[in-house]
Structures are given as C-alpha cells and as structure tokens.
Design a protein around this motif. Structure first.
Motif, PDB file in Angstrom:
ATOM      1  N   LEU A  20       0.823  -1.207   0.000  1.00 38.96           N
ATOM      2  CA  LEU A  20       0.000   0.000   0.000  1.00 38.96           C
ATOM      3  C   LEU A  20       0.859   1.259   0.000  1.00 38.96           C
ATOM      4  CD1 LEU A  20      -2.827  -1.094   2.459  1.00 38.96           C
ATOM      5  CD2 LEU A  20      -2.867  -1.098  -0.033  1.00 38.96           C
ATOM      6  N   LYS A  21       1.966   1.225   0.716  1.00 38.41           N
ATOM      7  CA  LYS A  21       2.878   2.370   0.715  1.00 38.41           C
ATOM      8  C   LYS A  21       3.466   2.603  -0.677  1.00 38.41           C
ATOM      9  CE  LYS A  21       4.304   2.421   5.550  1.00 38.41           C
ATOM     10  NZ  LYS A  21       5.405   2.207   6.497  1.00 38.41           N
ATOM     11  N   LEU A  25      -0.510   5.020  -0.540  1.00 35.24           N
ATOM     12  CA  LEU A  25      -1.623   5.035   0.400  1.00 35.24           C
ATOM     13  C   LEU A  25      -1.137   5.247   1.821  1.00 35.24           C
ATOM     14  CD1 LEU A  25      -3.840   2.154  -0.957  1.00 35.24           C
ATOM     15  CD2 LEU A  25      -4.458   4.548  -0.808  1.00 35.24           C
ATOM     16  N   GLU A  26      -1.919   5.998   2.568  1.00 37.22           N
ATOM     17  CA  GLU A  26      -1.629   6.246   3.973  1.00 37.22           C
ATOM     18  C   GLU A  26      -2.898   6.005   4.777  1.00 37.22           C
ATOM     19  OE1 GLU A  26      -0.298  10.263   4.169  1.00 37.22           O
ATOM     20  OE2 GLU A  26       1.517   9.881   3.011  1.00 37.22           O
ATOM     21  N   ASP A  29      -6.769   7.162   3.968  1.00 37.15           N
ATOM     22  CA  ASP A  29      -7.066   7.333   2.546  1.00 37.15           C
ATOM     23  C   ASP A  29      -8.254   6.463   2.149  1.00 37.15           C
ATOM     24  OD1 ASP A  29      -5.015   9.116   2.150  1.00 37.15           O
ATOM     25  OD2 ASP A  29      -3.631   7.636   1.302  1.00 37.15           O
ATOM     26  N   THR A  30      -8.947   6.866   1.108  1.00 39.22           N
ATOM     27  CA  THR A  30     -10.051   6.097   0.550  1.00 39.22           C
ATOM     28  C   THR A  30      -9.543   5.331  -0.662  1.00 39.22           C
ATOM     29  OG1 THR A  30     -11.607   7.788   1.265  1.00 39.22           O
ATOM     30  CG2 THR A  30     -12.381   6.268  -0.406  1.00 39.22           C
ATOM     31  N   VAL A  31      -9.996   4.076  -0.807  1.00 39.60           N
ATOM     32  CA  VAL A  31      -9.570   3.245  -1.931  1.00 39.60           C
ATOM     33  C   VAL A  31     -10.771   2.809  -2.754  1.00 39.60           C
ATOM     34  CG1 VAL A  31      -7.512   2.382  -0.776  1.00 39.60           C
ATOM     35  CG2 VAL A  31      -9.640   1.097  -0.607  1.00 39.60           C
ATOM     36  N   LYS A  45      -7.083   0.474  -5.778  1.00 38.24           N
ATOM     37  CA  LYS A  45      -6.521   1.722  -6.282  1.00 38.24           C
ATOM     38  C   LYS A  45      -6.835   2.841  -5.302  1.00 38.24           C
ATOM     39  CE  LYS A  45      -7.784   0.493 -10.999  1.00 38.24           C
ATOM     40  NZ  LYS A  45      -8.639   0.883 -12.128  1.00 38.24           N
ATOM     41  N   LYS A  46      -5.939   3.793  -5.211  1.00 37.37           N
ATOM     42  CA  LYS A  46      -6.203   4.978  -4.401  1.00 37.37           C
ATOM     43  C   LYS A  46      -7.322   5.762  -5.076  1.00 37.37           C
ATOM     44  CE  LYS A  46      -3.860   8.791  -2.122  1.00 37.37           C
ATOM     45  NZ  LYS A  46      -2.561   9.389  -1.809  1.00 37.37           N
ATOM     46  N   THR A  48      -9.563   8.825  -6.228  1.00 35.34           N
ATOM     47  CA  THR A  48      -9.258  10.211  -6.547  1.00 35.34           C
ATOM     48  C   THR A  48     -10.379  11.089  -6.011  1.00 35.34           C
ATOM     49  OG1 THR A  48     -10.297   9.948  -8.707  1.00 35.34           O
ATOM     50  CG2 THR A  48      -7.918   9.665  -8.600  1.00 35.34           C
TER      51      THR A  48
END
Length: 81
Positions: A20-21, A25-26, A29-31, A45-46, A48
């Motif tokens: 994830l890093k 992603l932290e 965050d929303t995925v 996916k991260k 947007t």
C-alpha cells in the motif's frame, strides 16, 4: 509478494502495508476496490478526490455515476466508433 489470510474477529485480514505504501496510500485514505471473480483478482486503487464546481450538485454526480455504471459497455462501444 505472498501473504497469508488471517481471521480478525468475524473478518479476514491481509497485512500489506508495504504494498500500500508503494502506491502512495496512507492511513485514512479512501480506496477503490474492483473484484474480478472470473480471474480471482482484486484490484485496489487509491481513490481520486473530485472537487465539483459550485453550480454542480452532488445529486447530479450520483445520477451520472449510476448511468455510467449501467451503460458502461455501451459507452465503451460508442467511444470506438
């Protein structure tokens, strides 16, 4: 990268902090997750974030998303014409 699926209460978990890093992603965050049952793949996916102009309502965006989801294949075919 291979990981073991573990039980966590009534849920399953997979530790994948490093992966994830790698995609930025932290925590918090929303995925967006897509599941392909035929191939057994899960794509993460991260998400947007979209900021709408003031004159566009969130209802419009929700309706547009529904239409795009329902007619996805048709829209893809029209794009190639």
């Amino acid at each position: 990268m291979e990981r073991k699926v573990m039980r966590y209460g009534n849920s399953f978990r997979i530790k994948m902090t490093d992966a994830l890093k790698q995609i930025g992603l932290e925590q918090g965050d929303t995925v967006q997750m897509d599941v392909n049952q035929a191939s057994g793949e899960i794509v993460i996916k991260k998400a947007t974030k979209v900021t709408l102009p003031q004159n566009i309502s969130t209802d419009f965006l929700d309706n547009l998303t529904e239409v795009i989801s329902e007619y996805d294949e048709t829209l893809k075919c029209m794009k190639d014409r």
